[in-house]
Design a protein around this motif. Structure first.
Motif, short mmCIF file in Angstrom:
data_model
loop_
_atom_site.label_atom_id
_atom_site.label_comp_id
_atom_site.label_asym_id
_atom_site.label_seq_id
_atom_site.Cartn_x
_atom_site.Cartn_y
_atom_site.Cartn_z
N ASN A 138 0.64 -1.71 -0.03
CA ASN A 138 0.11 -0.03 -0.27
C ASN A 138 1.18 1.39 -0.18
O ASN A 138 0.65 2.79 -0.91
CB ASN A 138 -1.00 -0.35 0.96
N ASN A 139 1.71 1.33 0.46
CA ASN A 139 2.74 2.19 0.81
C ASN A 139 3.19 2.42 -0.59
O ASN A 139 3.54 3.53 -0.98
CB ASN A 139 4.27 1.74 1.96
N LEU A 140 4.01 1.57 -1.22
CA LEU A 140 4.50 1.95 -2.72
C LEU A 140 3.13 2.52 -3.41
O LEU A 140 3.35 2.89 -4.59
CB LEU A 140 4.72 0.23 -3.18
N LEU A 141 2.08 1.30 -3.68
CA LEU A 141 1.13 2.19 -5.05
C LEU A 141 0.88 3.46 -4.00
O LEU A 141 0.34 3.94 -5.34
CB LEU A 141 -0.09 1.16 -4.00
N ALA A 142 0.97 4.23 -3.13
CA ALA A 142 1.11 5.35 -2.83
C ALA A 142 2.24 6.12 -3.40
O ALA A 142 1.92 7.42 -2.82
CB ALA A 142 -0.12 5.50 -1.28
N ASP A 143 3.25 5.73 -3.41
CA ASP A 143 4.48 6.43 -3.46
C ASP A 143 4.49 7.91 -4.58
O ASP A 143 4.14 7.31 -5.28
CB ASP A 143 6.01 5.20 -3.92
N THR A 144 4.98 8.40 -4.64
CA THR A 144 4.78 9.95 -4.64
C THR A 144 6.87 10.16 -5.31
O THR A 144 7.28 11.35 -5.92
CB THR A 144 4.60 11.41 -4.09
N THR A 145 7.33 9.83 -5.05
CA THR A 145 9.73 9.69 -5.68
C THR A 145 9.53 9.51 -6.70
O THR A 145 10.47 9.78 -7.52
CB THR A 145 10.08 8.74 -4.75
N GLY A 146 8.30 8.31 -7.42
CA GLY A 146 8.72 8.01 -9.06
C GLY A 146 9.74 6.55 -8.68
O GLY A 146 10.41 6.03 -9.71
N VAL A 147 10.08 6.22 -7.14
CA VAL A 147 10.72 5.07 -7.61
C VAL A 147 10.27 3.58 -8.28
O VAL A 147 9.54 3.49 -8.42
CB VAL A 147 11.17 4.52 -6.31
N ASP A 148 11.06 3.16 -8.65
CA ASP A 148 11.01 2.50 -9.89
C ASP A 148 10.82 0.61 -8.80
O ASP A 148 11.51 0.19 -9.16
CB ASP A 148 11.84 1.52 -11.15
N TRP A 149 9.55 0.76 -8.90
CA TRP A 149 9.41 -0.87 -8.08
C TRP A 149 9.27 -1.68 -8.67
O TRP A 149 8.02 -1.70 -9.30
CB TRP A 149 8.86 -0.11 -6.52
N LEU A 150 9.12 -2.70 -8.26
CA LEU A 150 8.52 -4.49 -8.56
C LEU A 150 8.00 -5.27 -7.14
O LEU A 150 9.01 -5.50 -6.09
CB LEU A 150 9.29 -5.28 -9.66
N GLU A 206 15.85 -8.28 -15.95
CA GLU A 206 17.15 -7.89 -17.13
C GLU A 206 16.30 -7.98 -17.92
O GLU A 206 17.26 -6.93 -18.94
CB GLU A 206 18.21 -9.81 -17.75
N HIS A 207 14.61 -8.00 -18.15
CA HIS A 207 14.21 -7.38 -19.48
C HIS A 207 12.76 -7.50 -18.22
O HIS A 207 11.75 -7.38 -18.88
CB HIS A 207 14.01 -8.54 -20.38
N PRO A 208 12.68 -5.93 -18.40
CA PRO A 208 11.70 -5.47 -16.96
C PRO A 208 10.23 -5.33 -18.27
O PRO A 208 10.80 -5.38 -19.27
CB PRO A 208 12.09 -4.00 -17.07
N THR A 209 9.69 -5.93 -18.27
CA THR A 209 7.94 -5.78 -18.33
C THR A 209 6.89 -5.11 -17.83
O THR A 209 5.86 -4.90 -18.06
CB THR A 209 7.02 -7.09 -19.10
N ARG A 210 7.15 -4.59 -16.55
CA ARG A 210 6.24 -4.24 -15.66
C ARG A 210 7.55 -2.64 -14.62
O ARG A 210 8.12 -3.47 -14.25
CB ARG A 210 5.52 -4.89 -14.93
N GLN A 211 6.57 -1.77 -14.60
CA GLN A 211 7.22 -1.31 -13.37
C GLN A 211 6.66 -0.69 -12.76
O GLN A 211 4.85 -0.01 -13.09
CB GLN A 211 7.96 0.33 -14.34
N ARG A 212 6.60 -0.29 -11.73
CA ARG A 212 5.68 0.64 -10.53
C ARG A 212 4.08 -0.83 -10.36
O ARG A 212 3.12 -0.37 -10.37
CB ARG A 212 5.27 2.19 -10.67
N ALA A 213 4.53 -2.01 -9.86
CA ALA A 213 3.42 -3.02 -10.48
C ALA A 213 3.54 -4.32 -9.32
O ALA A 213 4.62 -4.36 -8.85
CB ALA A 213 3.03 -3.52 -11.54
N GLN A 214 2.98 -4.64 -9.57
CA GLN A 214 2.59 -6.06 -8.43
C GLN A 214 2.47 -6.94 -9.33
O GLN A 214 1.74 -6.92 -10.32
CB GLN A 214 1.36 -6.20 -7.55
#
Length: 218
Positions: free
Chosen positions: A142-154, A205-213
């Motif tokens: 939930n914290n990641l979903l509300a993130d405002t820093t733009g960090v590239d998370w998975l 190695e081959h990202p398909t999704r960013q800022r996602a679960q």
């Protein structure tokens, strides 16, 4: 050929962390594992740093990818949210990608449905520490979903059957189900450590999704 990346794994000696470390080293990446102790049988090609998270700064600062496989059990209970919030900030500051080992109960049964932990909880008899760990994982998500820093998370949720007690086998395949949990034709949700690690490294190695679960299962 994929260029080698500098990958730092926080909690790299646990079940998920060690599987990811082994797969990353096998693929030729520069791997650093940060945990409180060095394993008795270290993985070839992995550099081990015996430290708590508070001493991992240098290893994280140099990383292209930070993997969080931190276990909030025992003396670490209750620390997951802060640890991962700190990692997210550091990843945002350095431009690293942040990949976190999530929890199965953070997934949804169907698109748009509540997450399973919110809708179903756990049956009676499940140890309190397991319930607490699941809630910590959901808080992190939930914290990641509300993130405002733009960090590239998975946030990578494994199948329901995923543990050192249910190690499974190397099938050389997996499926990705985004936020929706995957089950096979028999209603089983499982993934082995090695195939889960394979999914994580493929995304590195081959990202398909960013800022996602995503969910990983057979």
């Amino acid at each position: 050929m994929t260029a080698a990346k500098r990958i730092t794994i926080i909690g790299g000696t646990g079940y998920a962390g060690s599987a990811i470390a082994r797969e990353a080293a096998k693929r030729g990446h520069k791997v650093t594992s940060v945990s409180r102790s060095v394993p008795p049988e270290p993985i070839a090609g992995v550099t081990y740093v015996a430290s708590g998270i508070e001493g991992a700064g240098a290893s994280i600062a140099d990383a292209d990818v930070i993997v969080g496989a931190f276990s909030p059990r025992g003396t670490n209970r209750g620390a997951l949210v802060k640890v991962y919030a700190d990692l997210a900030k550091q990843a945002a500051d350095t431009g690293a990608r942040l990949i976190l080992v999530g929890g199965f109960s953070c997934l949804r049964r169907t698109t748009g449905a509540p997450r399973m932990l919110e809708a179903e909880g756990f049956p009676d008899g499940v140890p309190a520490e397991i319930v607490a760990e699941a809630q910590e994982n959901l808080d992190v998500l939930n914290n990641l979903l509300a993130d405002t820093t733009g960090v590239d998370w998975l946030f990578v949720s494994p199948a329901m059957e995923f543990s050192a007690w249910q190690p499974g086998e190397d099938r050389g395949r997996y499926r990705i189900g985004d936020e929706v949990a995957l089950f096979d034709e028999n209603g089983k949700s499982a993934i082995s450590g090695v195939d889960y690690a394979r999914a994580v490294l493929d995304e590195i190695e081959h990202p398909t999704r960013q800022r996602a679960q995503i969910g990983v299962a057979y």
